[in-house]
Design a protein around this motif. Structure first.
Motif, PDB file in Angstrom:
ATOM      1  N   ARG A 112      28.242  29.355 -82.104  1.00  0.00           N
ATOM      2  CA  ARG A 112      27.657  30.449 -82.859  1.00  0.00           C
ATOM      3  C   ARG A 112      26.324  30.894 -82.241  1.00  0.00           C
ATOM      4  N   LYS A 113      25.570  29.950 -81.760  1.00  0.00           N
ATOM      5  CA  LYS A 113      24.282  30.270 -81.141  1.00  0.00           C
ATOM      6  C   LYS A 113      24.476  31.112 -79.888  1.00  0.00           C
ATOM      7  N   ALA A 114      25.476  30.760 -79.085  1.00  0.00           N
ATOM      8  CA  ALA A 114      25.756  31.530 -77.876  1.00  0.00           C
ATOM      9  C   ALA A 114      26.254  32.933 -78.211  1.00  0.00           C
ATOM     10  N   ALA A 115      27.071  33.073 -79.264  1.00  0.00           N
ATOM     11  CA  ALA A 115      27.593  34.381 -79.658  1.00  0.00           C
ATOM     12  C   ALA A 115      26.470  35.289 -80.124  1.00  0.00           C
ATOM     13  N   ARG A 116      25.540  34.725 -80.927  1.00  0.00           N
ATOM     14  CA  ARG A 116      24.423  35.537 -81.399  1.00  0.00           C
ATOM     15  C   ARG A 116      23.525  35.975 -80.244  1.00  0.00           C
ATOM     16  N   ALA A 117      23.345  35.118 -79.272  1.00  0.00           N
ATOM     17  CA  ALA A 117      22.524  35.481 -78.108  1.00  0.00           C
ATOM     18  C   ALA A 117      23.173  36.603 -77.305  1.00  0.00           C
ATOM     19  N   ALA A 118      24.505  36.533 -77.189  1.00  0.00           N
ATOM     20  CA  ALA A 118      25.211  37.585 -76.451  1.00  0.00           C
ATOM     21  C   ALA A 118      25.158  38.905 -77.200  1.00  0.00           C
TER      22      ALA A 118
END
Length: 500
Positions: free
Chosen positions: A478-484
């Motif tokens: 989820r953290k990577a998706a929000r960053a993208a």
């Protein structure tokens, strides 16, 4: 006295007084060989009571409190005479307070004894003596199932500390002297047991050590009759609780009982009158381990001899249900092989102390399970002792017999009380290899889960689980998706601005 209040109807309503529950933590009892009276117990000590807490302070103390000190206190006036230092209370004042406390306790004790005299006929105890009833029900389970409270208390009051000398070395080659020496050893063991019961009662029964000096002989009888009534009812209740289980557990612990044949045991459908020496399954478990070979040759003839008193069975002839049969058969010359380490006896122990639901749990029950808390959890008593094992053996034997009422006497000269004493005597030396190994094995089998759970709770659960790792992976995803997503929404700073 509680104050009166008026309700909405104008009638006076007395304030309700809530009774204080007794303490639930009970310390393990000392072993038979080390039952030296605790130094903290003093039967003749002055009575400790909270009734004095409500008395007013002496005048000198009140003056000192009124004078105060610091900026919040008025302090002594300049022209006022300085007060003299308070003198300690005189011996006469202490005697007066002690007499007042004894009088108040005596009045309350008279009320308690009146309830005890009447409550032996009721199924539920009055609120005033509920804590006495609760603790009295622990006496047969952790002290002695056939104890006489009056005999133990009167003996302890008259004899004080027991003789700590060991009489086992009093041995002679002369038969007459040896017989006299055996009689002295029996008397010494009896006195030692009575002192153990005496000090155990002082530890378990609330306020007993301070109440004893206030009781006359008749009142002591009333108290002891009430304790004895609850001892007998507890013994009968535990035997009735195991009435069906002793038959069911034969099928589950068939290897410990004696082989494949116990897989087809009749179960709880076998009525009480049909048990004992009239049924093969129960008779073989009641048969002394040393006589199993004769029993297997012709069990019906052997049972007839027992019931006809031509074959005497005594309490010291340990029955086969106390043994783990595979271990006993592996070394038939060692009478201690497998003794008190059978799964059948362990299952019956769990049924009494940790509940029937835990009987099949190899290392006992978890600390929290639905339903009414069993004996060990109700009393916070999480230790197996030689006396709790012996008590369980006595209850199991009563459930296996064909006696409709719990009794010490059985066929011939058999005395169930002697069975209890003989088992306790095995642990006379707590540091012996047998005592250490047997009690360690029992505590692991009965309270293994409880102890492990408490250690885990105390140490904390730091070990990472599969759920923890998956939760961390989802969080990282989820953290990577929000960053993208944030990167896609932001303007591209690398694109040059249009020139005009």
């Amino acid at each position: 006295m509680g104050k009166s209040h008026k309700d909405s109807s104008g009638k006076k309503k007395r304030k309700q007084i809530t009774a204080v529950a007794p303490p639930r933590h009970l310390a393990p009892l000392p072993a038979v060989a080390s039952n030296v009276p605790p130094a903290s117990i003093n039967v003749g000590a002055p009575i400790s009571t909270d009734s004095q807490a409500g008395h007013e302070s002496p005048p000198a103390t009140q003056n000192l409190v009124a004078q105060g000190s610091g900026q919040h206190g008025r302090g002594p006036q300049p022209d006022a005479p300085t007060s003299r230092e308070t003198s300690p209370p005189s011996q006469a004042d202490e005697t007066t307070c002690d007499m007042r406390a004894r009088k108040q306790r005596r009045k309350k004790l008279t009320k308690i004894l009146t309830f005890m005299k009447n409550d032996t006929k009721n199924k539920t105890a009055s609120e005033e003596i509920q804590k006495y009833r609760v603790q009295a029900r622990l006496l047969p389970r952790v002290v002695h199932p056939f104890m006489d409270p009056f005999q133990a208390l009167t003996f302890g009051l008259h004899h004080g500390a027991p003789d700590s000398t060991d009489s086992e070395d009093d041995i002679s080659d002369d038969p007459a002297e040896e017989e006299a020496a055996r009689a002295r050893r029996r008397q010494h063991a009896r006195e030692k047991e009575l002192m153990c019961q005496y000090w155990s009662m002082l530890e378990l029964i609330p306020d007993l050590k301070s109440d004893l000096p206030l009781l006359d002989d008749e009142e002591l009888r009333v108290l002891c009759d009430y304790l004895k009534h609850n001892i007998k009812s507890t013994r009968s209740n535990d035997s009735g609780r195991l009435l069906d289980h002793v038959m069911t557990y034969m099928q589950s612990a068939y290897k410990s009982c004696g082989g494949e044949k116990y897989r087809s045991a009749p179960g709880p459908s076998l009525q009480k009158y049909a048990r004992g020496w009239t049924n093969w399954y129960t008779a073989r478990l009641l048969c002394p381990q040393a006589l199993l070979k004769r029993f297997d040759e012709d069990w019906e003839r052997f049972a007839e001899q027992v019931m006809g008193n031509s074959q005497l069975v005594r309490g010291g002839n340990f029955p086969s249900f106390l043994y783990d049969q595979p271990a006993a058969e592996a070394d038939p010359t060692d009478e201690a092989a497998g003794l008190l380490m059978g799964e059948y006896l362990t299952m019956c122990y769990r049924a009494i102390w940790t509940g029937p639901a835990s009987a099949l749990m190899t290392y006992g029950r978890p600390e929290r399970m639905p339903g009414k808390p069993p004996v060990a959890f109700a009393y916070n008593y999480f230790v197996v002792t030689e006396r709790t094992i012996a008590y369980t053996a006595v209850v199991v034997r009563g459930a296996l017999s064909n006696q409709t009422q719990f009794s010490t006497q059985d066929c011939g000269k058999y005395n169930t009380s002697h069975l209890f004493d003989a088992i306790v005597e095995l642990f006379e030396h707590p540091s012996s290899e047998f005592a250490q190994r047997t009690l360690g094995w029992w505590n692991e089998r009965v309270f293994g889960h409880t102890g492990n759970l408490r250690q885990i709770a105390a140490a904390g659960d730091d070990e990472e689980t599969t759920a923890d790792r998956l939760r961390a992976a989802r969080h990282a995803e989820r953290k990577a998706a929000r960053a993208a997503e944030r990167e896609a929404q932001a303007p591209d700073m690398r694109t040059p601005s249009p020139s005009f």
